[in-house]
Design a protein around this motif. Structure first.
Motif, PDB file in Angstrom:
ATOM      1  N   THR A 197       0.795  -1.070   0.073  1.00 54.16           N
ATOM      2  CA  THR A 197      -0.107  -0.057   0.051  1.00 54.16           C
ATOM      3  C   THR A 197       0.739   1.299   0.062  1.00 54.16           C
ATOM      4  OG1 THR A 197      -0.384  -0.372   2.348  1.00 54.16           O
ATOM      5  CG2 THR A 197      -1.873  -1.110   1.206  1.00 54.16           C
ATOM      6  N   GLY A 198       1.977   1.115   0.568  1.00 56.49           N
ATOM      7  CA  GLY A 198       2.831   2.417   0.477  1.00 56.49           C
ATOM      8  C   GLY A 198       3.129   2.763  -0.843  1.00 56.49           C
ATOM      9  N   THR A 199       3.459   1.905  -1.773  1.00 58.79           N
ATOM     10  CA  THR A 199       3.818   2.021  -3.021  1.00 58.79           C
ATOM     11  C   THR A 199       2.697   2.861  -3.826  1.00 58.79           C
ATOM     12  OG1 THR A 199       5.599   0.518  -3.364  1.00 58.79           O
ATOM     13  CG2 THR A 199       4.637   1.029  -5.335  1.00 58.79           C
ATOM     14  N   VAL A 200       1.530   2.046  -3.451  1.00 59.05           N
ATOM     15  CA  VAL A 200       0.192   2.530  -4.082  1.00 59.05           C
ATOM     16  C   VAL A 200      -0.166   4.131  -3.847  1.00 59.05           C
ATOM     17  CG1 VAL A 200      -2.159   2.318  -4.310  1.00 59.05           C
ATOM     18  CG2 VAL A 200      -0.977   0.310  -4.406  1.00 59.05           C
ATOM     19  N   LEU A 201       0.125   4.222  -2.672  1.00 56.93           N
ATOM     20  CA  LEU A 201      -0.172   5.594  -2.158  1.00 56.93           C
ATOM     21  C   LEU A 201       0.927   6.781  -2.435  1.00 56.93           C
ATOM     22  CD1 LEU A 201      -1.141   5.109   1.689  1.00 56.93           C
ATOM     23  CD2 LEU A 201      -2.720   5.491  -0.316  1.00 56.93           C
ATOM     24  N   ALA A 202       2.145   6.365  -2.543  1.00 59.57           N
ATOM     25  CA  ALA A 202       3.267   7.300  -3.077  1.00 59.57           C
ATOM     26  C   ALA A 202       3.240   7.683  -4.423  1.00 59.57           C
ATOM     27  CB  ALA A 202       4.375   6.780  -2.202  1.00 59.57           C
ATOM     28  N   GLU A 218      -1.358  -9.702 -22.597  1.00 60.25           N
ATOM     29  CA  GLU A 218      -1.421 -10.391 -21.256  1.00 60.25           C
ATOM     30  C   GLU A 218      -1.096  -9.342 -20.334  1.00 60.25           C
ATOM     31  OE1 GLU A 218      -2.238 -13.515 -21.224  1.00 60.25           O
ATOM     32  OE2 GLU A 218      -2.501 -13.773 -23.348  1.00 60.25           O
ATOM     33  N   GLN A 219      -2.217  -9.329 -19.230  1.00 61.98           N
ATOM     34  CA  GLN A 219      -1.987  -8.474 -18.123  1.00 61.98           C
ATOM     35  C   GLN A 219      -1.933  -9.192 -16.906  1.00 61.98           C
ATOM     36  OE1 GLN A 219      -1.514  -5.025 -18.147  1.00 61.98           O
ATOM     37  NE2 GLN A 219      -1.409  -5.000 -20.346  1.00 61.98           N
ATOM     38  N   PRO A 220      -0.707  -8.807 -15.751  1.00 60.01           N
ATOM     39  CA  PRO A 220      -1.134  -9.614 -14.603  1.00 60.01           C
ATOM     40  C   PRO A 220      -2.071  -9.194 -13.700  1.00 60.01           C
ATOM     41  CG  PRO A 220       0.609  -7.756 -14.735  1.00 60.01           C
ATOM     42  CD  PRO A 220       0.057  -7.894 -16.152  1.00 60.01           C
ATOM     43  N   VAL A 221      -2.509  -9.848 -12.892  1.00 55.28           N
ATOM     44  CA  VAL A 221      -3.648  -9.217 -11.842  1.00 55.28           C
ATOM     45  C   VAL A 221      -2.843  -8.641 -10.775  1.00 55.28           C
ATOM     46  CG1 VAL A 221      -5.342 -10.144 -10.167  1.00 55.28           C
ATOM     47  CG2 VAL A 221      -5.066 -11.366 -12.233  1.00 55.28           C
ATOM     48  N   PRO A 222      -3.453  -7.185 -10.791  1.00 54.45           N
ATOM     49  CA  PRO A 222      -2.820  -6.500  -9.407  1.00 54.45           C
ATOM     50  C   PRO A 222      -3.279  -6.912  -8.006  1.00 54.45           C
ATOM     51  CG  PRO A 222      -4.560  -5.520 -10.467  1.00 54.45           C
ATOM     52  CD  PRO A 222      -4.492  -6.617 -11.208  1.00 54.45           C
ATOM     53  N   VAL A 223      -2.125  -6.744  -7.353  1.00 49.99           N
ATOM     54  CA  VAL A 223      -2.282  -7.389  -5.871  1.00 49.99           C
ATOM     55  C   VAL A 223      -1.744  -6.120  -4.931  1.00 49.99           C
ATOM     56  CG1 VAL A 223      -1.809  -8.979  -4.213  1.00 49.99           C
ATOM     57  CG2 VAL A 223      -2.185  -9.769  -6.620  1.00 49.99           C
ATOM     58  N   ILE A 224      -2.588  -5.906  -4.041  1.00 49.29           N
ATOM     59  CA  ILE A 224      -2.125  -4.856  -2.985  1.00 49.29           C
ATOM     60  C   ILE A 224      -2.247  -5.317  -1.724  1.00 49.29           C
ATOM     61  CG2 ILE A 224      -2.498  -2.535  -2.257  1.00 49.29           C
ATOM     62  CD1 ILE A 224      -2.362  -3.029  -5.239  1.00 49.29           C
ATOM     63  N   VAL A 225      -0.795  -5.342  -0.970  1.00 56.14           N
ATOM     64  CA  VAL A 225      -0.712  -5.961   0.245  1.00 56.14           C
ATOM     65  C   VAL A 225      -0.617  -4.979   1.456  1.00 56.14           C
ATOM     66  CG1 VAL A 225       0.811  -7.302   1.725  1.00 56.14           C
ATOM     67  CG2 VAL A 225       0.351  -7.954  -0.658  1.00 56.14           C
ATOM     68  N   GLY A 226      -1.359  -4.740   2.331  1.00 55.34           N
ATOM     69  CA  GLY A 226      -1.328  -3.904   3.287  1.00 55.34           C
ATOM     70  C   GLY A 226      -2.614  -3.568   3.852  1.00 55.34           C
ATOM     71  N   ALA A 227      -2.322  -2.679   4.941  1.00 55.60           N
ATOM     72  CA  ALA A 227      -3.963  -2.231   5.630  1.00 55.60           C
ATOM     73  C   ALA A 227      -4.548  -0.977   5.341  1.00 55.60           C
ATOM     74  CB  ALA A 227      -3.786  -2.293   7.225  1.00 55.60           C
ATOM     75  N   ARG A 228      -3.567  -0.300   4.730  1.00 52.31           N
ATOM     76  CA  ARG A 228      -4.082   1.151   4.431  1.00 52.31           C
ATOM     77  C   ARG A 228      -4.927   1.141   3.263  1.00 52.31           C
ATOM     78  NH1 ARG A 228       1.324   4.928   4.379  1.00 52.31           N
ATOM     79  NH2 ARG A 228       2.171   2.789   3.555  1.00 52.31           N
ATOM     80  N   GLU A 229      -5.773   1.923   3.239  1.00 53.84           N
ATOM     81  CA  GLU A 229      -7.043   1.916   2.227  1.00 53.84           C
ATOM     82  C   GLU A 229      -6.319   2.440   0.891  1.00 53.84           C
ATOM     83  OE1 GLU A 229     -10.543   0.567   0.647  1.00 53.84           O
ATOM     84  OE2 GLU A 229      -9.903   0.470   2.668  1.00 53.84           O
ATOM     85  N   THR A 230      -6.821   1.914  -0.025  1.00 55.87           N
ATOM     86  CA  THR A 230      -6.436   2.192  -1.603  1.00 55.87           C
ATOM     87  C   THR A 230      -7.352   3.318  -2.076  1.00 55.87           C
ATOM     88  OG1 THR A 230      -5.286   0.259  -2.170  1.00 55.87           O
ATOM     89  CG2 THR A 230      -5.838   1.710  -4.209  1.00 55.87           C
ATOM     90  N   PRO A 231      -7.009   4.584  -2.442  1.00 54.34           N
ATOM     91  CA  PRO A 231      -8.168   5.457  -3.012  1.00 54.34           C
ATOM     92  C   PRO A 231      -9.093   5.021  -3.959  1.00 54.34           C
ATOM     93  CG  PRO A 231      -6.069   6.799  -2.630  1.00 54.34           C
ATOM     94  CD  PRO A 231      -5.560   5.033  -2.489  1.00 54.34           C
TER      95      PRO A 231
END
Length: 361
Positions: A197-202, A218-231
């Motif tokens: 989530t830090g990378t997503v927010l930054a 071909e596209q990979p499935v995006p996976v977000i790891v962490g407790a903070r909310e993704t906007p």
């Protein structure tokens, strides 16, 4: 006994049938039943966990006794264990088939051994037919089965002095266009791309695989790891695949769930914290380190603490490839002593992990 042209055609058809099955912890398998004269009697494929395996699916469409003396052509060695379904070898023996032809050996410690049991029952068995094509279909599953989890590649870009960003946090772009193009090509080969989530927010990454400005097929499935909310307006929410969100730091749970979903090749690109966590846990099967000939200094290291207290505990890697990419250099490395090389465990028809499903939006 060499395989016949009819058996070769049947195997090609079985591989087509296998593609109809869903990707999951179980392999995609197809089967064709041939008469002694080489005519197609029945076809089948594995339709998902808990459903009949391909051989049984094909046999179930025939009247009792119709498969006696027949040849069963199947893309994977018939299983020899009881999971959510019974052993395929028992169904084949009961059906009275005379011959079984398969492409790949089953790598499971418990589920393997079907060929030997069939031979012991007097059935002629031959493996290896169209094995290369079968491996292209389920090769990633075979690797995951051997590891007991998805194969994990950890990627980062760094300066020559080991920094992932300048002191103010800015990091676009450390590497040049050739290196970035290489990353996108490798993303397209993955089933899932994992960030924290830090990378997503930054950085607000799209986590897509592109060729120039165009999305790759071909596209990979995006996976977000962490407790903070993704906007709600984050770029990743516009990805061709709905993102998977894991409100946990339990990487083993994340990988187990991804395996259940049929995501066997995982590409970790999520910043120093997440990369370090995978390395510290011994869950990195391959490292991609893109090194740019720049110096940044400062505290923003590409890799943080990975649990190495002294030089004698260093994580030794062997570099298997060095790839010049414009002014940059890619090091492809693997652990000198792979942590993910235990004996294969029972890999078929396994119930989902009990810790509960991930948060998905």
């Amino acid at each position: 006994m060499a395989h016949s042209p009819a058996e070769q055609r049947a195997m090609a058809r079985a591989l087509e049938l296998a593609m109809r099955g869903p990707r999951s912890r179980n392999p995609r398998v197809g089967a064709v039943v041939l008469s002694p004269a080489g005519e197609v009697l029945a076809e089948g494929w594995h339709r998902g966990a808990g459903t009949p395996h391909a051989e049984v699916d094909a046999l179930s469409s025939l009247p009792d006794g119709a498969a006696r003396g027949a040849t069963v052509v199947v893309t994977l060695e018939p299983c020899n264990h009881t999971g959510r379904t019974g052993p395929c070898v028992e169904a084949l023996i009961r059906a009275g088939v005379a011959r079984v032809v398969y492409a790949l050996d089953d790598p499971g410690e418990v589920s393997g051994g079907g060929a030997a049991r069939l031979r012991a029952a007097g059935i002629d068995v031959e493996g290896g037919i169209l094995a290369d094509r079968a491996l292209a279909l389920v090769g990633a599953w075979v690797t995951a089965a051997r590891l007991g989890r998805p194969h994990v590649t950890v990627k980062w870009a760094q300066s020559l002095d080991g920094r992932a960003a300048a002191a103010d946090g800015s990091s676009r772009w450390i590497t040049g266009p050739e290196a970035r193009s290489d990353v996108h090509a490798r993303r397209a080969e993955a089933d899932a791309i994992v960030v924290g989530t830090g990378t997503v927010l930054a950085d607000d990454p799209a986590l897509t695989a592109r060729e120039g400005e165009k999305l790759r097929a071909e596209q990979p499935v995006p996976v977000i790891v962490g407790a903070r909310e993704t906007p709600a307006d984050a770029a990743v929410r516009s990805h061709p695949h709905p993102p998977l969100f894991y409100d946990t730091h339990d990487l083993a749970f994340v990988l187990d769930d991804l395996w259940d979903r049929g995501l066997h090749r995982v590409f970790v690109e999520g910043g120093p914290t997440l990369a370090s966590a995978f390395l510290a846990a011994g869950l990195a099967d391959r490292v991609l380190a893109y090194v740019a000939p720049v110096l940044l200094g400062g505290p923003r290291l590409a890799v943080g603490d990975i649990g190495v207290p002294s030089i004698d505990r260093a994580r030794r890697l062997r570099v298997i490839e060095r790839v010049p990419l414009g002014a940059d250099l890619l090091f492809v490395a693997e652990p000198e002593h792979p942590a993910g090389d235990p004996p294969p465990r029972d890999i078929g028809d396994r119930a989902p992990v009990s810790a509960g499903p991930p948060r998905r939006t």
